[in-house]
Design a protein around this motif. Sequence first.
Motif, mmCIF file in Angstrom:
data_model
loop_
_atom_site.group_PDB
_atom_site.id
_atom_site.type_symbol
_atom_site.label_atom_id
_atom_site.label_comp_id
_atom_site.label_asym_id
_atom_site.label_seq_id
_atom_site.Cartn_x
_atom_site.Cartn_y
_atom_site.Cartn_z
ATOM 1 N N UNK A 1 10.244 100.861 -50.998
ATOM 2 C CA UNK A 1 10.494 99.490 -50.570
ATOM 3 C C UNK A 1 10.840 99.466 -49.080
ATOM 4 N N UNK A 2 10.519 98.352 -48.443
ATOM 5 C CA UNK A 2 10.851 98.145 -47.030
ATOM 6 C C UNK A 2 11.853 97.000 -46.934
ATOM 7 N N UNK A 3 13.012 97.294 -46.397
ATOM 8 C CA UNK A 3 14.046 96.280 -46.201
ATOM 9 C C UNK A 3 14.086 95.957 -44.719
ATOM 10 N N UNK A 4 13.686 94.759 -44.364
ATOM 11 C CA UNK A 4 13.636 94.343 -42.960
ATOM 12 C C UNK A 4 14.859 93.498 -42.634
ATOM 13 N N UNK A 5 15.680 93.979 -41.725
ATOM 14 C CA UNK A 5 16.876 93.250 -41.318
ATOM 15 C C UNK A 5 16.499 92.207 -40.267
ATOM 16 N N UNK A 6 16.987 90.987 -40.442
ATOM 17 C CA UNK A 6 16.650 89.892 -39.526
ATOM 18 C C UNK A 6 17.922 89.182 -39.085
ATOM 19 N N UNK A 7 17.787 88.466 -37.968
ATOM 20 C CA UNK A 7 18.926 87.729 -37.399
ATOM 21 C C UNK A 7 18.371 86.678 -36.455
ATOM 22 N N UNK A 8 19.102 85.607 -36.254
ATOM 23 C CA UNK A 8 18.683 84.611 -35.272
ATOM 24 C C UNK A 8 18.430 85.303 -33.942
ATOM 25 N N UNK A 9 17.228 85.123 -33.400
ATOM 26 C CA UNK A 9 16.815 85.876 -32.217
ATOM 27 C C UNK A 9 17.721 85.597 -31.024
ATOM 28 N N UNK A 10 18.195 84.382 -30.895
ATOM 29 C CA UNK A 10 19.101 84.065 -29.780
ATOM 30 C C UNK A 10 20.328 84.964 -29.809
ATOM 31 N N UNK A 11 20.845 85.222 -31.000
ATOM 32 C CA UNK A 11 22.035 86.066 -31.124
ATOM 33 C C UNK A 11 21.716 87.534 -30.937
ATOM 34 N N UNK A 12 20.462 87.920 -31.190
ATOM 35 C CA UNK A 12 20.054 89.298 -30.885
ATOM 36 C C UNK A 12 20.062 89.512 -29.376
ATOM 37 N N UNK A 13 19.432 88.591 -28.657
ATOM 38 C CA UNK A 13 19.421 88.680 -27.187
ATOM 39 C C UNK A 13 20.847 88.647 -26.659
ATOM 40 N N UNK A 14 21.649 87.783 -27.219
ATOM 41 C CA UNK A 14 23.053 87.662 -26.811
ATOM 42 C C UNK A 14 23.796 88.978 -27.053
ATOM 43 N N UNK A 15 23.581 89.601 -28.198
ATOM 44 C CA UNK A 15 24.280 90.839 -28.533
ATOM 45 C C UNK A 15 23.941 91.954 -27.551
ATOM 46 N N UNK A 16 22.670 92.049 -27.164
ATOM 47 C CA UNK A 16 22.256 93.080 -26.211
ATOM 48 C C UNK A 16 22.844 92.790 -24.833
ATOM 49 N N UNK A 17 22.810 91.530 -24.425
ATOM 50 C CA UNK A 17 23.384 91.157 -23.129
ATOM 51 C C UNK A 17 24.880 91.447 -23.103
ATOM 52 N N UNK A 18 25.546 91.198 -24.202
ATOM 53 C CA UNK A 18 26.982 91.479 -24.271
ATOM 54 C C UNK A 18 27.250 92.974 -24.085
#
Length: 271
Positions: free
Chosen positions: A106-123
Amino acid sequence: MERQFHFISGLPRSGSTLLAAILSQNPRFHAGMSGPMGGAFNTLLGELSDRNEYSVFITDEQRKRMLKGLFDTYYGPEYKAEVVFDTNRSWCTKMRQLKELFPQGKVIACVRHVSWIIDSIEQLVRKNAFQPSSIFNYQTGGTVYSRAEGLANGEGMVGFAYNALKEAFYGDQTDNLLLLSYETLTSDPARAIAAVYDFIGESAYAHDFDNVSYQADEFDLRAGTPGLHTVRKKVEARGRTSVLPPDVFRRFENDVFWLDPALNPHGVRVV
């Protein structure tokens, strides 16, 4: 021992390391952060193609055995787990190959609101102000706008993973695909993990969501991004204000196709 292989993929900064840390509490399981198998798989697949002058001697059955053998060799006797979860963002681009090599996988793909992904990396970038990150090839210039653009383009850390996710989501091998949202994993971990166990056909295990641990400090330091794979001890949702300029945040806030049932033609399970 005949191991069962499953795969963790999806978007960066979306809970894959947290998911692996939780699953690893089960003594039957092995799971970790993104590892070398995705790159090794792609390299071997390329070397077995017609660019190899001896490819005339290689059949598809031999290719399949060699590619499957990568997993059997890497996860050798030192790994005692009966069930292995290998993590790599590229697995979403290999749905057909994985299905043929591991029919029960099985493949479990983790997802998140993209804005918060960009925000997390910037942080993370701002937190490690004196350590240029491998995410941006250790470049010291740029702005939050150029960093967001670099992350989101088709070859960027986020853009590639996002396109790979859509390829899997809209492909013809979706019966072995589950999307697990970061928001559910952090706010209701019991429901999220129960869904994963149900999806992979494993019996329930009593996980401790108040005592989760995972260490990758050496890797993160070498990547110039301390904290990249940090997992907090207690699984819980934590609200905060975005560090992104409003226009950057708004640019990505509608990139959550998995939340719209009308955009899910194959009925992929989304938790």
